[in-house]
Design an enzyme around this catalytic site. Sequence first.
Site, mmCIF file in Angstrom:
data_model
loop_
_atom_site.group_PDB
_atom_site.id
_atom_site.type_symbol
_atom_site.label_atom_id
_atom_site.label_comp_id
_atom_site.label_asym_id
_atom_site.label_seq_id
_atom_site.Cartn_x
_atom_site.Cartn_y
_atom_site.Cartn_z
ATOM 1 C CB SER A 169 1.354 -23.072 13.969
ATOM 2 O OG SER A 169 1.418 -22.082 12.969
HETATM 3 N N1 SAH Z 1 -1.263 -21.766 9.521
HETATM 4 C C1 SAH Z 1 -0.096 -22.437 9.030
HETATM 5 C C2 SAH Z 1 1.172 -21.796 9.559
HETATM 6 C C3 SAH Z 1 2.088 -21.496 8.445
HETATM 7 S S1 SAH Z 1 3.527 -20.571 8.807
HETATM 8 C C4 SAH Z 1 -0.160 -23.914 9.317
HETATM 9 O O1 SAH Z 1 -1.037 -24.322 10.093
HETATM 10 O O2 SAH Z 1 0.625 -24.679 8.757
HETATM 11 C C5 SAH Z 1 3.113 -18.990 8.111
HETATM 12 C C6 SAH Z 1 2.828 -18.930 6.647
HETATM 13 O O3 SAH Z 1 2.625 -17.550 6.327
HETATM 14 C C7 SAH Z 1 3.967 -19.393 5.731
HETATM 15 O O4 SAH Z 1 3.496 -20.409 4.890
HETATM 16 C C8 SAH Z 1 4.336 -18.134 4.933
HETATM 17 O O5 SAH Z 1 4.706 -18.408 3.592
HETATM 18 C C9 SAH Z 1 3.041 -17.341 4.998
HETATM 19 N N2 SAH Z 1 3.168 -15.899 4.762
HETATM 20 C C10 SAH Z 1 4.132 -15.050 5.180
HETATM 21 N N3 SAH Z 1 3.867 -13.789 4.766
HETATM 22 C C11 SAH Z 1 2.679 -13.848 4.063
HETATM 23 C C12 SAH Z 1 1.876 -12.873 3.393
HETATM 24 N N4 SAH Z 1 2.201 -11.575 3.344
HETATM 25 N N5 SAH Z 1 0.748 -13.286 2.798
HETATM 26 C C13 SAH Z 1 0.378 -14.605 2.830
HETATM 27 N N6 SAH Z 1 1.101 -15.567 3.444
HETATM 28 C C14 SAH Z 1 2.243 -15.190 4.068
#
Ligand code: SAH
Length: 224
Positions: free
Chosen positions: A52
């Site tokens: 993010s």
């Molecule tokens: N907080 C992270 C942002 C990652 S983007 C960072 O700082 O890098 C969002 C993430 O949510 C992705 O890795 C995606 O695979 C995950 N995601 C999407 N749906 C999900 C679900 N139902 N359960 C767990 N993770 C999920």
Amino acid sequence: MVQRQLRGRGIHDENVLAVMAELPRELFVPAGVLSHAYMDDALPIASGQTISQPYMVARMTELLDLRAGMRVLEVGTGSGYGAAVLGRLGCSVISVERHPELADTARARLAALGLADAVRIVVGDGSLGWPAEAPFDAIVVTAGAPRVPAALPAQLADGGRLVVPVGMRARQELTLVIRAGGTFETHDCGGCVFVPLIGEGGFAEPAGESAQGRRRRWFGRLLL
Ligand code: SAH
């Protein structure tokens, strides 16, 4: 990054600013985009996901109003950066990721930073929360959901705060839900853009990704 992108845009939680000033974001981005590690943007990571934008991590974390010792659930570990921020704030964190390979990489990064005890990374569908460990003082969802996932508010402790991007796949509203006993107050906190939350409490899995989808297409061909 902290002065211009965070403080300059109204982030005022000094603990969040201090943690983000000392946590090396370059440890969480792929080698190919290393030179962009402190830019004002989300960046691509493995499995078609993103780390993010720093401002968004700060904004979401600030909205949670955290204090050391709080129990926090993060849905969407991704790179592990957000989880590391939560851990460095002194919280006890469970972070759920649906892609096992992202979970593995993030776990190794957090261990290298000495955060293995503070942050537990688990693999599963976080759109259902993590009921076994509920209630949580705070829940942060780092992927966009079509609506507030029904299971999550109930997993908040009294006074607990949930932050989740809610809207369409392409654009969402950052939504804050605060629990007061049996009632839930909702606040809109501005527009945002996140990758989709995929799961029972989120969007349907993109066609072609699931074993069920593959089976369906296979049987579809047989029926033609
Ligand atoms: N907080 C992270 C942002 C990652 S983007 C960072 O700082 O890098 C969002 C993430 O949510 C992705 O890795 C995606 O695979 C995950 N995601 C999407 N749906 C999900 C679900 N139902 N359960 C767990 N993770 C999920």
